[in-house]
Motif scaffolding. Structure first.
Motif, PDB file in Angstrom:
ATOM      1  N   LEU A   1       9.544   9.841  -4.659  1.00  0.00           N
ATOM      2  CA  LEU A   1       9.280   8.592  -5.360  1.00  0.00           C
ATOM      3  C   LEU A   1       7.943   8.570  -6.093  1.00  0.00           C
ATOM      4  N   ARG A   2       6.973   9.351  -5.624  1.00  0.00           N
ATOM      5  CA  ARG A   2       5.659   9.396  -6.270  1.00  0.00           C
ATOM      6  C   ARG A   2       5.262  10.850  -6.541  1.00  0.00           C
ATOM      7  N   PRO A   3       6.057  11.589  -7.279  1.00  0.00           N
ATOM      8  CA  PRO A   3       5.800  13.041  -7.383  1.00  0.00           C
ATOM      9  C   PRO A   3       4.533  13.396  -8.148  1.00  0.00           C
ATOM     10  N   THR A   4       4.081  12.519  -9.043  1.00  0.00           N
ATOM     11  CA  THR A   4       2.894  12.848  -9.836  1.00  0.00           C
ATOM     12  C   THR A   4       1.605  12.305  -9.234  1.00  0.00           C
ATOM     13  N   ASP A   5       1.701  11.501  -8.183  1.00  0.00           N
ATOM     14  CA  ASP A   5       0.499  10.938  -7.572  1.00  0.00           C
ATOM     15  C   ASP A   5      -0.233  11.999  -6.764  1.00  0.00           C
ATOM     16  N   VAL A   6      -1.527  11.971  -6.827  1.00  0.00           N
ATOM     17  CA  VAL A   6      -2.380  12.854  -6.042  1.00  0.00           C
ATOM     18  C   VAL A   6      -3.384  11.982  -5.295  1.00  0.00           C
TER      19      VAL A   6
ATOM     20  N   MET B   1       0.845  -1.196   0.000  1.00  0.00           N
ATOM     21  CA  MET B   1       0.000   0.000   0.000  1.00  0.00           C
ATOM     22  C   MET B   1       0.884   1.250   0.000  1.00  0.00           C
ATOM     23  N   ILE B   2       0.591   2.199  -0.870  1.00  0.00           N
ATOM     24  CA  ILE B   2       1.350   3.441  -0.966  1.00  0.00           C
ATOM     25  C   ILE B   2       0.847   4.406   0.090  1.00  0.00           C
ATOM     26  N   PRO B   3       1.715   4.923   0.960  1.00  0.00           N
ATOM     27  CA  PRO B   3       1.235   5.888   1.964  1.00  0.00           C
ATOM     28  C   PRO B   3       0.755   7.160   1.306  1.00  0.00           C
ATOM     29  N   GLY B   4      -0.303   7.714   1.845  1.00  0.00           N
ATOM     30  CA  GLY B   4      -0.864   8.925   1.276  1.00  0.00           C
ATOM     31  C   GLY B   4      -1.478   9.791   2.340  1.00  0.00           C
ATOM     32  N   VAL B   5      -2.555  10.477   1.957  1.00  0.00           N
ATOM     33  CA  VAL B   5      -3.144  11.461   2.837  1.00  0.00           C
ATOM     34  C   VAL B   5      -3.764  10.810   4.071  1.00  0.00           C
ATOM     35  N   GLU B   6      -4.251   9.551   3.937  1.00  0.00           N
ATOM     36  CA  GLU B   6      -4.831   8.899   5.112  1.00  0.00           C
ATOM     37  C   GLU B   6      -3.783   8.672   6.185  1.00  0.00           C
ATOM     38  N   ALA B   7      -2.597   8.219   5.787  1.00  0.00           N
ATOM     39  CA  ALA B   7      -1.522   8.011   6.758  1.00  0.00           C
ATOM     40  C   ALA B   7      -1.111   9.328   7.410  1.00  0.00           C
ATOM     41  N   LEU B   8      -1.096  10.408   6.640  1.00  0.00           N
ATOM     42  CA  LEU B   8      -0.763  11.713   7.205  1.00  0.00           C
ATOM     43  C   LEU B   8      -1.805  12.151   8.225  1.00  0.00           C
TER      44      LEU B   8
ATOM     45  N   GLY C   1       8.784  11.293   6.738  1.00  0.00           N
ATOM     46  CA  GLY C   1       9.089  10.175   5.857  1.00  0.00           C
ATOM     47  C   GLY C   1       8.038   9.993   4.771  1.00  0.00           C
ATOM     48  N   ILE C   2       6.756  10.111   5.133  1.00  0.00           N
ATOM     49  CA  ILE C   2       5.687   9.977   4.138  1.00  0.00           C
ATOM     50  C   ILE C   2       5.768  11.104   3.111  1.00  0.00           C
ATOM     51  N   ALA C   3       5.976  12.330   3.575  1.00  0.00           N
ATOM     52  CA  ALA C   3       6.042  13.468   2.650  1.00  0.00           C
ATOM     53  C   ALA C   3       7.220  13.314   1.685  1.00  0.00           C
ATOM     54  N   LEU C   4       8.375  12.898   2.185  1.00  0.00           N
ATOM     55  CA  LEU C   4       9.530  12.686   1.311  1.00  0.00           C
ATOM     56  C   LEU C   4       9.277  11.567   0.316  1.00  0.00           C
ATOM     57  N   TRP C   5       8.642  10.490   0.784  1.00  0.00           N
ATOM     58  CA  TRP C   5       8.311   9.373  -0.101  1.00  0.00           C
ATOM     59  C   TRP C   5       7.446   9.856  -1.270  1.00  0.00           C
TER      60      TRP C   5
END
Length: 673
Positions: free
Chosen positions: A56-61, A1-8, A48-52
């Motif tokens: 690594l996922r700069p175009t993902d929203v 699972m890719i960390p995103g806004v939910e993890a934040l 760590g999530i923000a850097l990831w």
């Protein structure tokens, strides 16, 4: 699972729980270490999530909606490249401030007034950056402001701190009102408060866009410290504990910059060239006036606070350049200017946090922040002196540190201004460049004063004689920031490439890829025009300095003679005869002080034969406060005294007043319809 806004959001929830835990534990002796350790871990997780996501996922929203807030709308949160970058700024600053607080917090006289609001402040800043609708943004903005206000008045028994908290609260409320009106205009009559709908809507009319720009300058600019909305900043930042001052100055002002960028570059639509004129003028005036105010200061923390105003001016000048280039369809120059603004925002969070940490270390060791009572600390606090010197060199934009890299990019963008078609910009942009050059020279003088008066020379008070080095947590936090200042200065290409997804998403362009350049050079537009290599500059400075030290010690040390310093015929000059912060700034005060501060010097010379000392009195004025805020205060006081009579009316007069108000309202409605 890719960390995103939910993890934040889970991380933000952990910060809020930590704030509640601090309320119950704040009076226990172990609370300080526990709370700062938890915030350090949570901020590290969020970082760590923000850097990831940024690297690594700069175009993902990613986005999500929580069933809270306005009915049928909810609270919207979004993570894209822009928010990921500012989350890096927020949580890196939060993590290092928490590490610093592990040691500095032990000296806190009222930890129960600091610990609950520290994690809440961090949570508020994270929520602002992730908010994806106007209601959630404004609610998070107010929460951030109130939490920081509580930290400003933590030492409320000091009258100056109470006044600082009051002015900060008034300015924060004014800024929120301006933001509320700006989002109301963006939402339109349909009330589309989500950023997604605003982004997809057709651009507003020119008049509406102009009003939104002015309101954003008032709302975000007041929080960032733009002149003339800066008056709260030199009062509030010194009043707060030093690690909170670092957060407010190095991080919270960047959250305000984020709000401005989010609206102007993302939600408002294509800019017009004349909108950049307003931003350029305000930014360049802010840069020069901010550093002039800093030069006049003898309070170390107030000096650093005024310096923040200068750096905010630099960032807004670069944002104004980006608006000008974007309005004229010049993609690469716009990307260069926006990258420079974001890079300088990151750099300022590094060296300004470092300098506030250093000021806090001096305050802990001596109990003083007045530079006139310091001096000679380099012998008693050598590590703090070294890292503070790194911060002074970085903020003075001297190579090979990070301040030079970002300001060099800004000047490269200014050099592209002749390609702009509007003659107004052809004249204004070089003038703004001259203002930035002037502020850069004044910054160097300011921080020569700050370091020299504080750490060099002889002690000016007994408190300095008793000073000793601070704890290892504080030193580790300062050393980490000093290392980041160096790394971002000698390897700026990695930062620039990391920012390219942000510029690509906002203006549809990016700078050339920098990592692929030979010898890790950075090339803003093309190698034939200009390039800079921080690593080679660092190697050259290191080698040349080492050779100079070797030659001096090898061939000149045996010729060294030691003797008493010449003191105009006196055998042992007292420490009071040293240069002071006030005397150091005298030449600059005489050049700029007449128009900037209405400075006036009065010299009293004793007649021959009179052994009483001569006296020099210096009188300065805060022209902006006296010209703008004093009249407003007077008008408000007059109006409140007049309106105070309303509570002493008779019942018949109250009924008459109500009846008249009702008739007036009905007339207005009838005419409107």
């Amino acid at each position: 699972m890719i960390p995103g806004v939910e993890a934040l959001l889970w991380g933000v929830a952990a910060l809020m729980i930590t704030a509640v835990l601090a309320v119950t534990l704040s009076r226990r002796s172990t609370a300080t270490g526990l709370i700062y350790l938890i915030t350090l871990a949570v901020c590290g997780f969020l970082l760590g999530i923000a850097l990831w996501c940024l690297v690594l996922r700069p175009t993902d929203v990613t986005s999500t909606t929580l069933p809270v807030g306005l009915p049928w709308i909810g609270a919207h949160f979004r993570l894209d490249a822009l928010s990921a970058f500012f989350l890096v700024v927020v949580n890196l600053g939060g993590a290092l401030s928490s590490l610093y607080g592990l040691g500095y917090g032990r000296h806190e006289s009222a930890p129960h007034r600091v610990l609950p609001f520290f994690p809440a402040f961090l949570a508020g800043m994270n929520l602002v950056v992730m908010a994806d609708d106007a209601f959630t943004f404004l609610l998070s903005w107010e929460f951030m402001s109130l939490a920081s206000w509580a930290l400003v008045i933590a030492h409320h028994r000091e009258p100056a701190n109470t006044r600082a908290g009051y002015i900060y609260l008034v300015m924060a409320s004014f800024g929120t009102l301006a933001l509320l009106l700006a989002f109301g205009l963006l939402a339109g009559p349909a009330g589309n408060y989500t950023f997604e709908v605003m982004r997809a809507s057709s651009p507003p009319a020119p008049l509406i866009a102009t009003i939104v720009l002015i309101l954003m300058l008032l709302g975000a600019g007041s929080k960032a410290g733009l002149v003339p909305l800066h008056v709260w900043l030199p009062l509030a930042h010194p009043a707060a504990p030093s690690h909170v001052s670092a957060l407010m100055s190095g991080v919270m002002t960047k959250v305000a910059v984020y709000g401005f960028i989010r609206v102007l570059f993302d939600l408002l639509g294509p800019p017009t060239w004349w909108s950049s004129v307003v931003v350029l003028v305000l930014g360049s005036a802010t840069a020069v006036l901010g550093i002039l105010y800093a030069l006049m200061e003898s309070d170390l923390k107030r000096l650093l606070a005024y310096s923040t105003i200068e750096n905010i001016g630099i960032i807004f000048v670069s944002l104004g350049l980006a608006l000008a280039f974007q309005a004229n369809g010049m993609g690469w120059p716009a990307a260069l200017a926006l990258t420079a603004a974001l890079f300088h925002a990151l750099n300022h969070s590094f060296f300004k946090s470092l300098l506030f940490f250093g000021a806090g270390a001096v305050l802990s060791a001596t109990g003083e922040r007045n530079m006139e009572k310091l001096g000679g600390l380099i012998h008693r606090m050598p590590v703090t002196s070294f890292v503070f010197l790194v911060g002074c060199v970085a903020i003075s934009a001297l190579p090979p540190f990070n301040g030079f890299a970002s300001e060099w990019l800004i000047f490269q963008a200014i050099l592209l201004s002749p390609d702009l078609p509007q003659w107004g910009l052809k004249v204004l942009v070089p003038a703004a460049g001259g203002m930035l050059a002037l502020s850069a020279a004044l910054v160097a003088a300011c921080f020569v004063k700050a370091f020299g008066i504080t750490f060099l020379g002889r002690p000016r008070s007994e408190a300095v004689d008793r000073a000793h080095e601070v704890d290892r947590y504080s030193l580790t936090a300062m050393a980490a920031l000093a290392a980041l200042c160096l790394l971002a200065g000698i390897l700026p290409g990695f930062v620039i490439d990391g920012l390219s997804p942000v510029t690509q998403a906002l203006i549809g362009g990016r700078m050339p890829t920098q990592i692929s350049q030979p010898w890790l050079s950075i090339v803003p537009i093309a190698e034939s025009r200009s390039s800079y290599n921080g690593l080679l500059v660092f190697v050259f400075i290191t080698i040349s300095a080492s050779i100079a030290v070797y030659v001096i010690h090898r061939f000149a040390s045996h010729e060294l003679r030691r003797g008493p310093a010449w003191g105009c015929g006196f055998p042992d000059m007292p420490p009071d005869a040293q240069y002071t912060a006030t005397s150091f700034a005298q030449p600059i005060r005489r050049v700029f002080g007449t128009f900037a501060f209405r400075a006036k010097e009065t010299v009293k010379m004793t007649p021959p034969g009179d052994i009483s000392p001569a006296r020099l009195d210096v009188e300065t004025h805060d022209v902006i406060w006296e010209a703008l805020y004093d009249p407003i205060t007077g008008w408000l006081e007059y109006a409140t005294l007049k309106l105070n009579r309303l509570q002493f009316l008779t019942i018949r007069r109250y009924l008459t007043l109500v009846f008249g108000s009702l008739v007036t309202l009905l007339l207005v409605v009838a005419l409107w319809l």
